[in-house]
Design a protein around this motif. Structure first.
Motif, PDB file in Angstrom:
ATOM      1  N   VAL A  70       5.360  20.801   2.409  1.00  0.00           N
ATOM      2  CA  VAL A  70       4.815  20.370   3.698  1.00  0.00           C
ATOM      3  C   VAL A  70       4.454  21.593   4.537  1.00  0.00           C
ATOM      4  O   VAL A  70       3.402  21.629   5.183  1.00  0.00           O
ATOM      5  CB  VAL A  70       5.807  19.438   4.428  1.00  0.00           C
ATOM      6  N   ALA A  71       5.297  22.606   4.530  1.00  0.00           N
ATOM      7  CA  ALA A  71       5.011  23.833   5.287  1.00  0.00           C
ATOM      8  C   ALA A  71       3.735  24.507   4.762  1.00  0.00           C
ATOM      9  O   ALA A  71       2.931  25.011   5.558  1.00  0.00           O
ATOM     10  CB  ALA A  71       6.193  24.789   5.207  1.00  0.00           C
ATOM     11  N   LEU A  72       3.529  24.498   3.458  1.00  0.00           N
ATOM     12  CA  LEU A  72       2.313  25.059   2.870  1.00  0.00           C
ATOM     13  C   LEU A  72       1.082  24.312   3.377  1.00  0.00           C
ATOM     14  O   LEU A  72       0.098  24.930   3.786  1.00  0.00           O
ATOM     15  CB  LEU A  72       2.391  24.983   1.339  1.00  0.00           C
ATOM     16  N   ILE A  73       1.153  23.002   3.380  1.00  0.00           N
ATOM     17  CA  ILE A  73       0.036  22.177   3.863  1.00  0.00           C
ATOM     18  C   ILE A  73      -0.195  22.434   5.351  1.00  0.00           C
ATOM     19  O   ILE A  73      -1.323  22.707   5.781  1.00  0.00           O
ATOM     20  CB  ILE A  73       0.309  20.677   3.614  1.00  0.00           C
ATOM     21  N   GLN A  74       0.850  22.358   6.128  1.00  0.00           N
ATOM     22  CA  GLN A  74       0.702  22.456   7.579  1.00  0.00           C
ATOM     23  C   GLN A  74       0.256  23.837   8.050  1.00  0.00           C
ATOM     24  O   GLN A  74      -0.340  23.951   9.117  1.00  0.00           O
ATOM     25  CB  GLN A  74       1.983  22.015   8.270  1.00  0.00           C
ATOM     26  N   ALA A  75       0.504  24.855   7.269  1.00  0.00           N
ATOM     27  CA  ALA A  75       0.054  26.194   7.637  1.00  0.00           C
ATOM     28  C   ALA A  75      -1.475  26.262   7.696  1.00  0.00           C
ATOM     29  O   ALA A  75      -2.039  26.994   8.509  1.00  0.00           O
ATOM     30  CB  ALA A  75       0.594  27.220   6.648  1.00  0.00           C
ATOM     31  N   GLU A  76      -2.143  25.507   6.837  1.00  0.00           N
ATOM     32  CA  GLU A  76      -3.604  25.529   6.792  1.00  0.00           C
ATOM     33  C   GLU A  76      -4.245  24.233   7.272  1.00  0.00           C
ATOM     34  O   GLU A  76      -5.418  24.218   7.614  1.00  0.00           O
ATOM     35  CB  GLU A  76      -4.066  25.817   5.362  1.00  0.00           C
ATOM     36  N   ASN A  77      -3.492  23.150   7.264  1.00  0.00           N
ATOM     37  CA  ASN A  77      -4.049  21.840   7.579  1.00  0.00           C
ATOM     38  C   ASN A  77      -3.014  21.034   8.375  1.00  0.00           C
ATOM     39  O   ASN A  77      -2.461  20.048   7.877  1.00  0.00           O
ATOM     40  CB  ASN A  77      -4.422  21.131   6.257  1.00  0.00           C
ATOM     41  N   PRO A  78      -2.738  21.434   9.615  1.00  0.00           N
ATOM     42  CA  PRO A  78      -1.646  20.808  10.373  1.00  0.00           C
ATOM     43  C   PRO A  78      -1.827  19.320  10.652  1.00  0.00           C
ATOM     44  O   PRO A  78      -0.839  18.616  10.849  1.00  0.00           O
ATOM     45  CB  PRO A  78      -1.618  21.611  11.683  1.00  0.00           C
ATOM     46  N   ASN A  79      -3.053  18.839  10.643  1.00  0.00           N
ATOM     47  CA  ASN A  79      -3.291  17.413  10.901  1.00  0.00           C
ATOM     48  C   ASN A  79      -3.457  16.593   9.621  1.00  0.00           C
ATOM     49  O   ASN A  79      -3.806  15.421   9.686  1.00  0.00           O
ATOM     50  CB  ASN A  79      -4.524  17.244  11.793  1.00  0.00           C
ATOM     51  N   TRP A  80      -3.235  17.203   8.486  1.00  0.00           N
ATOM     52  CA  TRP A  80      -3.325  16.541   7.196  1.00  0.00           C
ATOM     53  C   TRP A  80      -4.691  15.868   7.008  1.00  0.00           C
ATOM     54  O   TRP A  80      -4.796  14.754   6.501  1.00  0.00           O
ATOM     55  CB  TRP A  80      -2.207  15.525   7.006  1.00  0.00           C
ATOM     56  N   GLN A  81      -5.738  16.528   7.439  1.00  0.00           N
ATOM     57  CA  GLN A  81      -7.083  15.980   7.275  1.00  0.00           C
ATOM     58  C   GLN A  81      -7.487  16.006   5.807  1.00  0.00           C
ATOM     59  O   GLN A  81      -7.010  16.837   5.034  1.00  0.00           O
ATOM     60  CB  GLN A  81      -8.087  16.786   8.089  1.00  0.00           C
ATOM     61  N   ASP A  82      -8.380  15.121   5.443  1.00  0.00           N
ATOM     62  CA  ASP A  82      -8.900  15.076   4.082  1.00  0.00           C
ATOM     63  C   ASP A  82      -9.909  16.205   3.928  1.00  0.00           C
ATOM     64  O   ASP A  82     -11.041  16.118   4.406  1.00  0.00           O
ATOM     65  CB  ASP A  82      -9.555  13.722   3.808  1.00  0.00           C
ATOM     66  N   LEU A  83      -9.502  17.276   3.277  1.00  0.00           N
ATOM     67  CA  LEU A  83     -10.355  18.447   3.121  1.00  0.00           C
ATOM     68  C   LEU A  83     -11.561  18.178   2.238  1.00  0.00           C
ATOM     69  O   LEU A  83     -12.548  18.904   2.316  1.00  0.00           O
ATOM     70  CB  LEU A  83      -9.539  19.615   2.558  1.00  0.00           C
ATOM     71  N   SER A  84     -11.488  17.146   1.426  1.00  0.00           N
ATOM     72  CA  SER A  84     -12.615  16.858   0.530  1.00  0.00           C
ATOM     73  C   SER A  84     -13.858  16.444   1.311  1.00  0.00           C
ATOM     74  O   SER A  84     -14.972  16.623   0.842  1.00  0.00           O
ATOM     75  CB  SER A  84     -12.254  15.776  -0.483  1.00  0.00           C
ATOM     76  N   LEU A  85     -13.678  15.926   2.511  1.00  0.00           N
ATOM     77  CA  LEU A  85     -14.821  15.467   3.298  1.00  0.00           C
ATOM     78  C   LEU A  85     -15.747  16.620   3.672  1.00  0.00           C
ATOM     79  O   LEU A  85     -16.942  16.423   3.842  1.00  0.00           O
ATOM     80  CB  LEU A  85     -14.346  14.739   4.557  1.00  0.00           C
ATOM     81  N   ARG A  86     -15.207  17.825   3.785  1.00  0.00           N
ATOM     82  CA  ARG A  86     -16.054  18.960   4.154  1.00  0.00           C
ATOM     83  C   ARG A  86     -16.186  20.009   3.057  1.00  0.00           C
ATOM     84  O   ARG A  86     -17.123  20.783   3.069  1.00  0.00           O
ATOM     85  CB  ARG A  86     -15.532  19.623   5.419  1.00  0.00           C
ATOM     86  N   THR A  87     -15.262  20.050   2.123  1.00  0.00           N
ATOM     87  CA  THR A  87     -15.294  21.138   1.146  1.00  0.00           C
ATOM     88  C   THR A  87     -15.839  20.744  -0.218  1.00  0.00           C
ATOM     89  O   THR A  87     -16.284  21.607  -0.957  1.00  0.00           O
ATOM     90  CB  THR A  87     -13.894  21.740   0.938  1.00  0.00           C
ATOM     91  N   ILE A  88     -15.826  19.494  -0.566  1.00  0.00           N
ATOM     92  CA  ILE A  88     -16.248  19.105  -1.907  1.00  0.00           C
ATOM     93  C   ILE A  88     -17.720  19.448  -2.139  1.00  0.00           C
ATOM     94  O   ILE A  88     -18.086  19.904  -3.201  1.00  0.00           O
ATOM     95  CB  ILE A  88     -15.971  17.604  -2.177  1.00  0.00           C
ATOM     96  N   ARG A  89     -18.563  19.269  -1.141  1.00  0.00           N
ATOM     97  CA  ARG A  89     -19.969  19.645  -1.303  1.00  0.00           C
ATOM     98  C   ARG A  89     -20.093  21.122  -1.642  1.00  0.00           C
ATOM     99  O   ARG A  89     -20.873  21.512  -2.480  1.00  0.00           O
ATOM    100  CB  ARG A  89     -20.766  19.324  -0.043  1.00  0.00           C
ATOM    101  N   ALA A  90     -19.292  21.941  -1.001  1.00  0.00           N
ATOM    102  CA  ALA A  90     -19.332  23.382  -1.240  1.00  0.00           C
ATOM    103  C   ALA A  90     -18.797  23.722  -2.626  1.00  0.00           C
ATOM    104  O   ALA A  90     -19.214  24.704  -3.227  1.00  0.00           O
ATOM    105  CB  ALA A  90     -18.529  24.108  -0.177  1.00  0.00           C
ATOM    106  N   LEU A  91     -17.881  22.912  -3.143  1.00  0.00           N
ATOM    107  CA  LEU A  91     -17.282  23.174  -4.441  1.00  0.00           C
ATOM    108  C   LEU A  91     -18.093  22.593  -5.593  1.00  0.00           C
ATOM    109  O   LEU A  91     -17.911  22.993  -6.734  1.00  0.00           O
ATOM    110  CB  LEU A  91     -15.867  22.611  -4.492  1.00  0.00           C
ATOM    111  N   SER A  92     -18.951  21.636  -5.318  1.00  0.00           N
ATOM    112  CA  SER A  92     -19.747  21.001  -6.371  1.00  0.00           C
ATOM    113  C   SER A  92     -20.900  21.936  -6.757  1.00  0.00           C
ATOM    114  O   SER A  92     -21.633  22.414  -5.908  1.00  0.00           O
ATOM    115  CB  SER A  92     -20.325  19.674  -5.880  1.00  0.00           C
ATOM    116  N   PHE A  93     -21.018  22.162  -8.036  1.00  0.00           N
ATOM    117  CA  PHE A  93     -22.054  23.083  -8.505  1.00  0.00           C
ATOM    118  C   PHE A  93     -23.173  22.306  -9.162  1.00  0.00           C
ATOM    119  O   PHE A  93     -23.015  21.346  -9.788  1.00  0.00           O
ATOM    120  CB  PHE A  93     -21.481  24.094  -9.486  1.00  0.00           C
TER     121      PHE A  93
END
Length: 101
Positions: free
Chosen positions: A78-101
């Motif tokens: 939980v500490a690992l998650i909260q250090a970068e994503n304190p609100n537990w947002q779904d990171l896939s909504l913004r990062t998956i496009r960047a990761l898709s090749f």
């Protein structure tokens, strides 16, 4: 030839955690969200949020990191998650496009 790989943590509404490793994060998150494997733990418990991830130069490194994180206490994860994503947002909504090749 080595391909980049990822260690990641998926969660659900109850903040249950699932740690995994993959070569293709975008595809793996899609599989979790669409419950491609309906009898899997992640489908049964509705893991639908990518809450943390990191990239690695090789799958072996991603797998080693996954194994390490799985041995951690829940509080440390939980500490690992909260250090970068304190609100537990779904990171896939913004990062998956960047990761898709």
């Amino acid at each position: 030839m080595n391909r980049a790989a990822f260690t990641y943590i998926m969660s659900n509404k109850s903040h249950t955690l699932y740690v995994g490793a993959t070569h293709d994060l975008a595809e793996r998150v899609r599989q979790h969200k669409q419950k491609v494997f309906p009898n899997a733990f992640t489908a049964r418990y509705h893991f639908d949020r990518l809450v943390w991830y990191e990239s690695h130069p090789t799958f072996e490194e991603a797998l080693t990191r996954e194994t390490s994180i799985k041995m951690w206490t829940r509080a440390r994860k939980v500490a690992l998650i909260q250090a970068e994503n304190p609100n537990w947002q779904d990171l896939s909504l913004r990062t998956i496009r960047a990761l898709s090749f």
